[in-house]
Design a protein around this motif. Structure first.
Motif: not given
Length: 231
Positions: A78-87, A115-126
């Protein structure tokens, strides 16, 4: 033919979704069946107890065959922020995504993954986009948002894709403004200095017609995306 592509970008908001939808429409116009995915998305809206992402819904509508939304966008936050934070405390499982990708690909000639964001954009913590793309094993196309700084971002992104061990099959230029100063010069420089070929220039549009945008793609050979040895 079994072919596929992972579409990444030099940053967020550089036209990845427009490029993805234009690619899907062009494939269909060229006679291929196509399935699409946006495995991870943030900034989703809740409807009837589920989260939906606008871009993922457009990808769902562009598929040749009906596909369940949960297969196209299994991780919707839901949150409109980087997926590693939104998750939150949810882990993005690349094996789950790979299984869904294989099932979708079984229904079509082509699989197109955004993909979501750029190449090295995080999707979760790992996990980041590079790790997901490596797991899927698809050729990569880099979307370059044409604006000040794009040369550095594009060269770094293509080099990073190659360091990951995946093939950068090409790049797409997207005009983000109607009159970017030095557009032609920047485009020419990138064509000279990027190791991957230019596959099209998507023009600036206030409202997109994805079928029309698809006609601006110029892939040298669809066969270069053939994945029959991988699927």
């Amino acid at each position: 033919m079994k072919a596929g592509v992972f579409i990444t970008g030099t940053d967020t908001d550089v036209g990845k979704t427009w490029a993805t939808l234009a690619w899907m429409r062009r494939l269909r116009a060229d006679g291929y069946t196509v399935a699409g995915m946006k495995p991870v998305a943030a900034g989703c809206e809740r409807r009837n107890g589920r989260f939906y992402n606008r871009d993922a819904l457009l990808i769902q509508a562009a598929c040749s065959s009906p596909a369940d939304y949960a297969a196209i966008n299994p991780y919707a936050f839901e949150a409109a922020m980087s997926p590693h934070l939104a998750c939150g405390d949810i882990s993005v499982d690349p094996e789950r995504i790979a299984a869904l990708a294989a099932a979708l690909h079984a229904t079509a000639d082509w699989l197109v993954v955004e993909g979501a964001g750029g190449w090295y954009s995080p999707l979760d913590a790992a996990l980041d986009n590079a790790g997901l793309a490596r797991r899927l094993g698809l050729p990569v196309v880099v979307v370059v948002g044409m604006r000040l700084g794009c040369i550095n971002h594009a060269r770094l992104t293509v080099a990073a894709v190659e360091r990951t061990g995946l093939r950068c099959a090409g790049w797409l230029a997207v005009r983000l403004s109607e009159a970017m100063p030095g557009f032609e010069g920047n485009l020419a420089y990138l064509q000279t200095h990027l190791s991957a070929p230019l596959l099209g220039v998507l023009p600036y549009r206030l409202e997109p017609d994805f079928t029309e945008l698809g006609q601006h793609l110029c892939p040298p050979n669809w066969q270069m995306f053939d994945l029959r040895q991988n699927f």
